[in-house]
Enzyme design. Structure first.
Site, PDB file in Angstrom:
ATOM      1  N   LYS A  59      38.446  58.682  59.959  1.00 49.33           N
ATOM      2  CA  LYS A  59      38.045  60.074  59.734  1.00 49.33           C
ATOM      3  C   LYS A  59      37.875  60.837  61.048  1.00 49.33           C
ATOM      4  O   LYS A  59      37.958  62.061  61.077  1.00 49.33           O
ATOM      5  CB  LYS A  59      36.746  60.122  58.927  1.00 49.33           C
ATOM      6  CG  LYS A  59      36.911  59.665  57.482  1.00 49.33           C
ATOM      7  CD  LYS A  59      35.566  59.573  56.774  1.00 49.33           C
ATOM      8  CE  LYS A  59      35.718  59.062  55.346  1.00 49.33           C
ATOM      9  NZ  LYS A  59      34.427  58.950  54.652  1.00 49.33           N
ATOM     10  N   SER A  76      31.371  59.228  58.774  1.00 50.58           N
ATOM     11  CA  SER A  76      30.787  58.049  58.140  1.00 50.58           C
ATOM     12  C   SER A  76      31.509  57.719  56.848  1.00 50.58           C
ATOM     13  O   SER A  76      32.244  58.537  56.290  1.00 50.58           O
ATOM     14  CB  SER A  76      29.283  58.254  57.885  1.00 50.58           C
ATOM     15  OG  SER A  76      29.078  59.211  56.886  1.00 50.58           O
ATOM     16  N   ASP A  77      31.286  56.501  56.387  1.00 48.80           N
ATOM     17  CA  ASP A  77      31.854  56.070  55.126  1.00 48.80           C
ATOM     18  C   ASP A  77      30.900  55.084  54.458  1.00 48.80           C
ATOM     19  O   ASP A  77      30.264  54.281  55.137  1.00 48.80           O
ATOM     20  CB  ASP A  77      33.218  55.401  55.339  1.00 48.80           C
ATOM     21  CG  ASP A  77      33.943  55.189  54.024  1.00 48.80           C
ATOM     22  OD1 ASP A  77      34.480  56.178  53.488  1.00 48.80           O
ATOM     23  OD2 ASP A  77      33.939  54.053  53.503  1.00 48.80           O
ATOM     24  N   THR A  78      30.826  55.180  53.132  1.00 56.62           N
ATOM     25  CA  THR A  78      29.942  54.307  52.352  1.00 56.62           C
ATOM     26  C   THR A  78      30.734  53.655  51.228  1.00 56.62           C
ATOM     27  O   THR A  78      31.533  54.314  50.567  1.00 56.62           O
ATOM     28  CB  THR A  78      28.781  55.123  51.734  1.00 56.62           C
ATOM     29  OG1 THR A  78      28.006  55.711  52.783  1.00 56.62           O
ATOM     30  CG2 THR A  78      27.860  54.225  50.900  1.00 56.62           C
ATOM     31  N   SER A 113      28.952  52.852  57.362  1.00 58.24           N
ATOM     32  CA  SER A 113      29.246  52.886  58.804  1.00 58.24           C
ATOM     33  C   SER A 113      29.177  54.328  59.279  1.00 58.24           C
ATOM     34  O   SER A 113      29.581  55.241  58.565  1.00 58.24           O
ATOM     35  CB  SER A 113      30.645  52.334  59.085  1.00 58.24           C
ATOM     36  OG  SER A 113      30.730  50.977  58.714  1.00 58.24           O
TER      37      SER A 113
END
Length: 196
Positions: A59, A76-78, A113
């Site tokens: 991203k 961020s990523d979940t 993250s």
């Protein structure tokens, strides 16, 4: 306090999530939102936080050419992780029902993250929260899906909504991480960056 330390920096949040926006506001961080659409495809060889680390960095790639010297880009990523597999966002109500049914009476993990990108380099951190659901009835699951329409959420649920109040019997780790951003990790990493 952190905002004073960040006064010489421009914080860019690359997220459309209203929950993430609220978290940064609640931490008194001044930020701007910039969005670039990303095709979130990853290798099926990646597991757990390898996936979220990869996507958080992915991203950031679209922004790297445009960053200035005092910019800190936050991406961020979940994901929800259950029985060694990711539980993605549902495609429709039936898919949401199936996902929540798979979480019922089990413990799953929520992994996030956060990637911090500057012209001078990049740092990625992650954390995991364990969440246990009680055994849910089909009626309870359909009530939640039909009332709250959780199609934009990983794992098809929002912990801050009705289902979090009635279903969660145990949580180990950051609650905010399950909402969408591990704020303690964001704070700690920003402090380390500005103090470096």
């Amino acid at each position: 306090m952190l905002n004073d330390k960040l006064k010489d920096y421009n914080i860019i949040l690359a997220s459309a999530s209203p929950r993430r926006h609220e978290f940064l506001k609640s931490m008194n961080i001044d930020f701007e939102v910039r969005l670039h659409p990303v095709n979130e495809v990853y290798s099926n060889k990646l597991k757990g936080t390898e996936i979220t680390d990869y996507l958080a960095k992915l991203k950031a790639e679209a922004f790297e050419e445009s960053l200035k010297g005092n910019d800190i880009l936050i991406t961020s990523d979940t994901i929800v992780w259950l029985e060694n597999k990711p539980v993605e966002k549902p495609i429709d109500e039936d898919d949401a029902f199936r996902m929540i049914k798979s979480l019922s009476d089990k413990t799953h993990e929520v992994m996030t993250s956060i990637c911090f990108t500057q012209k001078s380099g990049q740092k990625t951190v992650n954390t995991t929260t364990k969440v246990t659901f009680k055994a849910l009835t089909d009626d309870e699951i359909w009530y939640y899906v039909n009332t709250y329409k959780p199609l934009d959420k990983a794992g098809a649920y929002g912990i801050q909504e009705w289902i979090g109040a009635i279903a969660i019997t145990n949580i180990e780790g950051s609650y905010n991480n399950v909402v969408g951003l591990p704020t303690h990790l964001l704070y700690e990493t920003l402090i380390n960056i500005v103090n470096a």
